[in-house]
Structures are given as C-alpha cells and as structure tokens.
Design a protein around this motif. Structure first.
Motif, short mmCIF file in Angstrom:
data_model
loop_
_atom_site.label_atom_id
_atom_site.label_comp_id
_atom_site.label_asym_id
_atom_site.label_seq_id
_atom_site.Cartn_x
_atom_site.Cartn_y
_atom_site.Cartn_z
N LYS A 51 21.58 26.98 42.94
CA LYS A 51 20.45 27.52 42.51
C LYS A 51 19.43 27.40 43.65
O LYS A 51 18.26 27.23 42.56
CB LYS A 51 20.97 28.33 41.17
CG LYS A 51 21.67 28.16 40.61
CD LYS A 51 20.85 29.23 39.07
CE LYS A 51 21.97 29.91 38.53
NZ LYS A 51 22.52 31.03 37.89
N GLY A 52 19.53 26.07 44.20
CA GLY A 52 18.19 25.51 44.84
C GLY A 52 17.83 26.05 45.07
O GLY A 52 17.93 27.57 46.11
N THR A 53 16.27 26.10 45.68
CA THR A 53 15.57 26.96 46.78
C THR A 53 14.90 26.19 47.80
O THR A 53 14.03 26.73 48.53
CB THR A 53 14.42 27.22 45.85
OG1 THR A 53 13.77 26.22 44.97
CG2 THR A 53 14.69 28.54 44.60
N ALA A 54 15.96 24.90 47.89
CA ALA A 54 15.04 24.67 49.43
C ALA A 54 15.66 24.53 50.22
O ALA A 54 16.92 24.10 51.89
CB ALA A 54 15.02 22.68 48.85
N LEU A 55 15.16 26.21 50.97
CA LEU A 55 15.97 26.40 52.05
C LEU A 55 14.93 26.82 52.98
O LEU A 55 14.13 27.91 52.16
CB LEU A 55 16.62 27.65 51.41
CG LEU A 55 18.14 27.61 50.77
CD1 LEU A 55 18.38 29.09 49.51
CD2 LEU A 55 19.05 27.43 50.76
N PRO A 56 15.13 26.90 54.37
CA PRO A 56 13.92 27.36 55.20
C PRO A 56 13.56 28.54 55.14
O PRO A 56 12.48 28.74 54.93
CB PRO A 56 14.88 27.21 56.49
CG PRO A 56 16.03 26.72 56.14
CD PRO A 56 16.75 26.27 55.05
N TRP A 57 14.42 29.76 54.95
CA TRP A 57 13.54 30.88 54.39
C TRP A 57 13.00 31.43 52.86
O TRP A 57 12.97 32.66 52.96
CB TRP A 57 15.14 32.08 55.06
CG TRP A 57 16.18 31.45 54.47
CD1 TRP A 57 16.64 31.93 53.37
CD2 TRP A 57 17.62 31.25 54.76
NE1 TRP A 57 18.24 32.10 52.78
CE2 TRP A 57 18.24 30.68 53.54
CE3 TRP A 57 17.95 30.58 55.52
CZ2 TRP A 57 19.56 30.20 53.40
CZ3 TRP A 57 18.90 29.64 55.70
CH2 TRP A 57 19.82 29.68 54.56
N VAL A 58 13.44 30.84 52.12
CA VAL A 58 12.90 30.56 50.96
C VAL A 58 11.55 29.55 50.59
O VAL A 58 10.26 30.53 50.72
CB VAL A 58 13.91 29.93 49.48
CG1 VAL A 58 13.60 29.91 48.10
CG2 VAL A 58 14.92 31.23 49.45
N ASP A 59 12.07 28.06 50.37
CA ASP A 59 10.46 27.19 50.83
C ASP A 59 10.82 26.40 51.94
O ASP A 59 11.54 25.55 51.56
CB ASP A 59 10.81 26.50 49.13
CG ASP A 59 9.59 25.50 49.30
OD1 ASP A 59 8.66 25.06 49.80
OD2 ASP A 59 9.64 25.18 48.35
N LEU A 60 10.04 26.33 52.71
CA LEU A 60 10.08 25.56 54.24
C LEU A 60 9.80 24.29 54.04
O LEU A 60 10.11 23.36 54.67
CB LEU A 60 9.75 26.02 55.75
CG LEU A 60 9.91 25.46 56.45
CD1 LEU A 60 11.29 25.20 57.21
CD2 LEU A 60 8.87 25.81 58.00
N VAL A 61 9.11 24.08 53.18
CA VAL A 61 8.31 22.52 52.34
C VAL A 61 9.15 22.70 52.21
O VAL A 61 9.61 20.65 52.04
CB VAL A 61 6.87 23.05 51.80
CG1 VAL A 61 6.13 21.61 51.36
CG2 VAL A 61 5.40 23.94 52.49
#
Length: 181
Positions: A51-61
């Motif tokens: 369920k990670g959010t380190a995705l370029p379309w979710v959280d680019l930083v």
C-alpha cells in the motif's frame, strides 16, 4: 581500481520512458555485460505490491528520494566489479525527478556522488513502441517532457549525451558499444 576508476566504467542508458532502454539493457546483458535495472520500475513494482505511496503519480518527492537511495546502492555494488556496467537510468535521472518536484538543483543532490561515464546514451521519444502499463501510467506527452528535462540536465551536468537511433535492438547495442571504444 579506485572508486573514480570504476565509475568511468558505469554507463547510463537514459532518455524517454518507453523508448526501449530496458530492452537494450537486456541485449547488453545477453552479450555478457553487467546491467542494473531501473530503480523507478523496481520501486513502482514494490509499492504496487503493498500500500505504498512512493509512486511518481502519487508522491513524486518520496518516489525520487527512494530512487536516489536505490541508485546510490546500485553504484556501491557496481563499484566492487571491474569492466563495463550499464545502468537503466540512475542517480542523475532520480535527481532530475526530485528537481522537477521540488526545484532542488540536481547538481546539489548529486554533489556527494562520483559521476558516471561521461557519455550517456538517451533513447529518444518513440511513440510507435511506447506503451502504458501498470508500472508506466503516464502519457506520451509526459514522457517527452521528462526526456527534454533529462537531455538538458545531462548537458548542464557536463555529460556528453548521445541519442540512440531508432533501429533494431542489436543495432542499438552495437551503436552504444562502438561509442565506448
């Protein structure tokens, strides 16, 4: 071999997303060269499994920061080897993504790392082979904008970007190797 000596054998394949970098990397691996897969694709695959959010379309930083860490680890592993190592993207690409998201200069992010080989090979936009998938969710227009940022950044950072022709994967591999002789 010193760290700087080994870095001169670290060659980056960069450029347009969906432009054939991974296919070229596989061909170079088949020819006996060491290769390192793209940090971004590995991160996206890991994040999509959980369920990670380190995705370029979710959280680019968060994505770019993880890519920098992973690419730095890839370099440390490659430092232990001699001879050519080909990287599907790497530290510069991740630093450029972070710059795009935050305005932090890529040169500042990269200051702590040795450079790659001065020649970097870029795959140009190639709409005929570009496909979106679970791990590449952006459109061609976004891929072209990223390509243009990378081309400018590599030049600004003192690299010699060489555009790989749109041809067969075997001819692309020959082209890359001929420019490293």
């Amino acid at each position: 071999m010193t760290k700087m000596d080994s870095a001169s054998f670290h060659v980056v394949l960069s450029g347009c997303s969906g432009g054939g970098k991974s296919t070229l990397l596989a061909k170079l691996s088949d020819q006996g060269f060491r290769t390192v897969p793209e940090p971004g694709r590995r991160i996206v695959a890991e994040e999509l499994c959980g369920k990670g959010t380190a995705l370029p379309w979710v959280d680019l930083v968060a994505f770019a920061t993880r890519a920098i860490d992973m690419a730095a680890q890839d370099r440390q592993v490659a430092d232990q080897e001699s001879g050519w190592t080909f990287f599907d993207r790497g530290l510069v690409d991740a630093a450029v993504a972070l710059q795009h998201a935050t305005d932090r200069a890529a040169s500042v992010t990269l200051a702590a790392f040795p450079p790659y080989h001065r020649r970097v090979f870029l795959t140009p936009p190639w709409p005929e082979i570009f496909i979106q998938d679970r791990e590449r969710q952006h459109r061609m227009e976004e891929a072209i904008a990223e390509y243009e940022r990378l081309l400018i950044a590599y030049r600004d950072l003192g690299y010699d970007p060489i555009i790989i022709p749109k041809t067969t994967v075997s001819e692309r591999a020959r082209f890359v190797l001929s420019h490293l002789k």
